[in-house]
Design a protein around this motif. Sequence first.
Motif, PDB file in Angstrom:
ATOM      1  N   TYR A 281       0.813  -1.208   0.000  1.00 16.63           N
ATOM      2  CA  TYR A 281       0.000   0.000   0.000  1.00 16.63           C
ATOM      3  C   TYR A 281       0.857   1.273   0.000  1.00 16.63           C
ATOM      4  CZ  TYR A 281      -3.965  -3.024   1.121  1.00 16.63           C
ATOM      5  OH  TYR A 281      -4.936  -3.997   1.077  1.00 16.63           O
ATOM      6  N   SER A 282       2.145   1.140  -0.298  1.00 16.23           N
ATOM      7  CA  SER A 282       3.036   2.297  -0.186  1.00 16.23           C
ATOM      8  C   SER A 282       2.754   3.367  -1.242  1.00 16.23           C
ATOM      9  CB  SER A 282       4.495   1.854  -0.273  1.00 16.23           C
ATOM     10  OG  SER A 282       4.747   1.178  -1.488  1.00 16.23           O
ATOM     11  N   PHE A 283       2.049   3.013  -2.318  1.00 17.97           N
ATOM     12  CA  PHE A 283       1.667   4.009  -3.316  1.00 17.97           C
ATOM     13  C   PHE A 283       0.413   4.777  -2.906  1.00 17.97           C
ATOM     14  CE2 PHE A 283       3.556   1.444  -7.134  1.00 17.97           C
ATOM     15  CZ  PHE A 283       4.834   1.674  -6.652  1.00 17.97           C
ATOM     16  N   GLY A 284      -0.215   4.324  -1.819  1.00 21.70           N
ATOM     17  CA  GLY A 284      -1.489   4.914  -1.410  1.00 21.70           C
ATOM     18  C   GLY A 284      -2.682   4.121  -1.891  1.00 21.70           C
ATOM     19  N   PHE A 285      -2.432   2.994  -2.562  1.00 20.16           N
ATOM     20  CA  PHE A 285      -3.489   2.100  -3.034  1.00 20.16           C
ATOM     21  C   PHE A 285      -2.889   0.699  -3.131  1.00 20.16           C
ATOM     22  CE2 PHE A 285      -1.585   4.465  -6.567  1.00 20.16           C
ATOM     23  CZ  PHE A 285      -1.022   3.440  -7.318  1.00 20.16           C
ATOM     24  N   PRO A 286      -3.723  -0.327  -3.163  1.00 20.93           N
ATOM     25  CA  PRO A 286      -3.192  -1.694  -3.135  1.00 20.93           C
ATOM     26  C   PRO A 286      -2.583  -2.143  -4.456  1.00 20.93           C
ATOM     27  CG  PRO A 286      -5.587  -1.734  -3.284  1.00 20.93           C
ATOM     28  CD  PRO A 286      -5.203  -0.299  -3.072  1.00 20.93           C
ATOM     29  N   VAL A 287      -1.413  -2.762  -4.365  1.00 23.88           N
ATOM     30  CA  VAL A 287      -0.745  -3.375  -5.511  1.00 23.88           C
ATOM     31  C   VAL A 287      -0.169  -4.706  -5.043  1.00 23.88           C
ATOM     32  CG1 VAL A 287       1.062  -3.172  -7.243  1.00 23.88           C
ATOM     33  CG2 VAL A 287      -0.129  -1.121  -6.482  1.00 23.88           C
ATOM     34  N   ASP A 288      -0.444  -5.780  -5.787  1.00 25.02           N
ATOM     35  CA  ASP A 288       0.058  -7.094  -5.405  1.00 25.02           C
ATOM     36  C   ASP A 288       1.450  -7.329  -5.981  1.00 25.02           C
ATOM     37  OD1 ASP A 288      -1.862  -8.371  -3.747  1.00 25.02           O
ATOM     38  OD2 ASP A 288      -3.194  -8.612  -5.477  1.00 25.02           O
ATOM     39  N   LEU A 289       2.413  -7.564  -5.084  1.00 24.86           N
ATOM     40  CA  LEU A 289       3.772  -7.910  -5.496  1.00 24.86           C
ATOM     41  C   LEU A 289       3.903  -9.391  -5.829  1.00 24.86           C
ATOM     42  CD1 LEU A 289       5.979  -5.780  -3.096  1.00 24.86           C
ATOM     43  CD2 LEU A 289       6.264  -5.898  -5.565  1.00 24.86           C
ATOM     44  N   GLY A 290       2.972 -10.184  -5.330  1.00 20.32           N
ATOM     45  CA  GLY A 290       2.971 -11.613  -5.608  1.00 20.32           C
ATOM     46  C   GLY A 290       1.734 -11.991  -6.396  1.00 20.32           C
TER      47      GLY A 290
ATOM     48  N   VAL B  74      -8.791  -6.744  -8.136  1.00 18.88           N
ATOM     49  CA  VAL B  74      -8.638  -5.301  -8.327  1.00 18.88           C
ATOM     50  C   VAL B  74      -8.088  -4.623  -7.070  1.00 18.88           C
ATOM     51  CG1 VAL B  74      -9.894  -3.150  -8.778  1.00 18.88           C
ATOM     52  CG2 VAL B  74     -10.408  -5.209 -10.105  1.00 18.88           C
ATOM     53  N   ARG B  75      -8.541  -5.036  -5.906  1.00 15.83           N
ATOM     54  CA  ARG B  75      -8.093  -4.418  -4.655  1.00 15.83           C
ATOM     55  C   ARG B  75      -7.073  -5.270  -3.905  1.00 15.83           C
ATOM     56  NH1 ARG B  75     -14.021  -2.166  -2.667  1.00 15.83           N
ATOM     57  NH2 ARG B  75     -14.427  -0.928  -4.541  1.00 15.83           N
ATOM     58  N   GLY B  76      -6.503  -6.226  -4.606  1.00 11.91           N
ATOM     59  CA  GLY B  76      -5.462  -7.034  -3.995  1.00 11.91           C
ATOM     60  C   GLY B  76      -6.012  -8.181  -3.175  1.00 11.91           C
ATOM     61  N   TYR B  77      -5.116  -9.114  -2.838  1.00 12.73           N
ATOM     62  CA  TYR B  77      -5.490 -10.304  -2.078  1.00 12.73           C
ATOM     63  C   TYR B  77      -5.472 -10.090  -0.560  1.00 12.73           C
ATOM     64  CZ  TYR B  77      -6.052 -14.264  -5.316  1.00 12.73           C
ATOM     65  OH  TYR B  77      -6.530 -15.161  -6.240  1.00 12.73           O
TER      66      TYR B  77
ATOM     67  N   THR C 242       9.329   9.562 -16.711  1.00 12.12           N
ATOM     68  CA  THR C 242       9.998   8.825 -15.633  1.00 12.12           C
ATOM     69  C   THR C 242       9.014   8.478 -14.517  1.00 12.12           C
ATOM     70  OG1 THR C 242      12.017  10.061 -16.099  1.00 12.12           O
ATOM     71  CG2 THR C 242      11.911   8.893 -13.998  1.00 12.12           C
ATOM     72  N   PRO C 243       9.051   7.238 -14.010  1.00  8.44           N
ATOM     73  CA  PRO C 243       8.149   6.888 -12.901  1.00  8.44           C
ATOM     74  C   PRO C 243       8.479   7.675 -11.642  1.00  8.44           C
ATOM     75  CG  PRO C 243       9.727   5.110 -13.326  1.00  8.44           C
ATOM     76  CD  PRO C 243       9.874   6.095 -14.449  1.00  8.44           C
ATOM     77  N   VAL C 244       7.451   7.927 -10.838  1.00  8.43           N
ATOM     78  CA  VAL C 244       7.642   8.673  -9.595  1.00  8.43           C
ATOM     79  C   VAL C 244       7.914   7.752  -8.408  1.00  8.43           C
ATOM     80  CG1 VAL C 244       6.285  10.652 -10.351  1.00  8.43           C
ATOM     81  CG2 VAL C 244       5.131   8.733  -9.236  1.00  8.43           C
ATOM     82  N   GLN C 245       7.517   6.464  -8.536  1.00  6.12           N
ATOM     83  CA  GLN C 245       7.756   5.484  -7.476  1.00  6.12           C
ATOM     84  C   GLN C 245       7.927   4.114  -8.119  1.00  6.12           C
ATOM     85  OE1 GLN C 245       4.003   6.508  -5.331  1.00  6.12           O
ATOM     86  NE2 GLN C 245       5.249   6.386  -3.469  1.00  6.12           N
ATOM     87  N   HIS C 246       8.566   3.228  -7.370  1.00  5.88           N
ATOM     88  CA  HIS C 246       8.676   1.859  -7.864  1.00  5.88           C
ATOM     89  C   HIS C 246       8.707   0.872  -6.704  1.00  5.88           C
ATOM     90  CE1 HIS C 246      13.009   2.956  -7.303  1.00  5.88           C
ATOM     91  NE2 HIS C 246      13.044   1.738  -6.778  1.00  5.88           N
ATOM     92  N   LEU C 247       8.329  -0.358  -6.999  1.00  2.00           N
ATOM     93  CA  LEU C 247       8.422  -1.480  -6.068  1.00  2.00           C
ATOM     94  C   LEU C 247       9.004  -2.660  -6.825  1.00  2.00           C
ATOM     95  CD1 LEU C 247       4.909  -1.279  -4.324  1.00  2.00           C
ATOM     96  CD2 LEU C 247       7.112  -0.929  -3.187  1.00  2.00           C
ATOM     97  N   VAL C 248       9.831  -3.457  -6.162  1.00  2.00           N
ATOM     98  CA  VAL C 248      10.492  -4.586  -6.817  1.00  2.00           C
ATOM     99  C   VAL C 248      10.376  -5.823  -5.928  1.00  2.00           C
ATOM    100  CG1 VAL C 248      12.651  -5.457  -7.803  1.00  2.00           C
ATOM    101  CG2 VAL C 248      12.132  -3.007  -7.918  1.00  2.00           C
TER     102      VAL C 248
END
Length: 484
Positions: free
Chosen positions: A70-79, A228-231, A391-397
């Motif tokens: 949730y570090s972008f302010g919304f849910p994103v699944d890394l897995g 859509v809202r992550g697991y 250029t992206p403003v944020q990233h997750l890896v």
Amino acid sequence: MDSQNKSNRQLQTAPCFSNPGQRADASPSVIVIGGGIAGLAAARALHDASFQVVVLESRDRIGGRIHTEYSFGFPVDLGASWLHGVCKENPLAMPLAPLIGRLGLPLYRTSGDNSVLYDHNLESYALFDMDGNQVPQDLVTKVGETFESILKETDIIRQEFSEDMSISCAISMVFDRRPDLRLDGIAHKVLQWYLCRMEGWFAADADTISLKCWDQEELLPGGHGLMVRGYRPVINTLAKGLDIRLSQRVTQVVRRYNGVKVTVEDGRTFVADAAVIAVPLGVLKSNRIKFEPRLPERKEAGINELGVGIENKIILHFEKVFWPNVEFLGLVAESSYECSYFLNLHKATGHNVLVYMPAGQLARDIEKLSDEDAANFAFKQLLRILPNATTPVQHLVSHWGTDVNSLGSYSYNTVGKPHEFYEWLKIPVDNIFFAGEAMSMDYPGSVHGAYSIGLMAAEDCRMRVLERYGEDAPVAVPLLISRM
């Protein structure tokens, strides 16, 4: 964090019994090792069956290879982020469909086809060459049909040869037999992109994927749906009310005539009637958990020989959208290793996010980079597709291959290894039960496979333990906990 500290205090003050014989009239108890969806499914089922359950999780969070950020302010699944098989037959959807509805968790259907090759509809692709020129859509569709024909020809080869071979080897044989299926120029590059997508499904390179077993999994109808809202809401709901101990890395599991003893890194031991092992296959392969006595040879063979692939996500968050309104952006190239693809989360979720998803050797190579360098690598691939990209403003890896808590993304069949390895891994050993996607012969590598095997392991465990206690077993005595 406060609730976890409270849990730790309860752990330290729980009653301890040094004499195992005193446990004869205690309540049935189970230790679940691993707080991913398989472990949580097993723990939930056993808890609801009035068993005393504790979950030991090596991470500082639950979910395992399900990780919603949730570090972008919304849910994103890394897995994991898809439900493969949006239908009532899905073992994950059946018990959770009403819950998912109540939680307001929509699914974005990326394909109505239950195919390995097309987890997105063909019209949702926008493919580009290295010069940023978009590949005509009719060519993308035509090459996709050719790829299907090639795979049908590999099935003929599979029936002719008793010995297994890799998918890539079989495709080479098809080209020797059927020169008319060979492609050149931009069509060849598009074909390599389809092969790249296939490798992404297995998180492995085509030269390691078994020809005999690649299509042995059961594909549920209903197509593929993106959460859509992550697991995370699903994980949190399964975990609600369970006794979960975070940052508890298990180092040893000892089977005894009257139960199991589980040791964690700091020397503490947990004693119970049974254990459910729900750690990733990569962790089992690493031998970080020692079993005494050793596991049977067949079980060890399954652990050692079943493959673990790697697929990572490099998630790029942009200030504004500058890309086409399609689900997938792809870069075609001379080899599948050089190909790239980006999932467009904006189409599904409305967020300005593209997800670069390398698999196999490319994923392993990128894991050697820093997060900053990995994000830069992904962005350079995007610039080849869209030279005017901002250029992206944020990233997750993600780092599923090098993360000591996973050591891989999910399982697959390597060349020469029977599909029955999945079944071997699932078989209980005395009062130890096994759960996870790598124990699912029908649904390997999937969330619903892990969940369903968690439920099966819980039921097997419940029946085995109650054979000893009887159906009227008392319920109220805490697990035995001590420090060596």
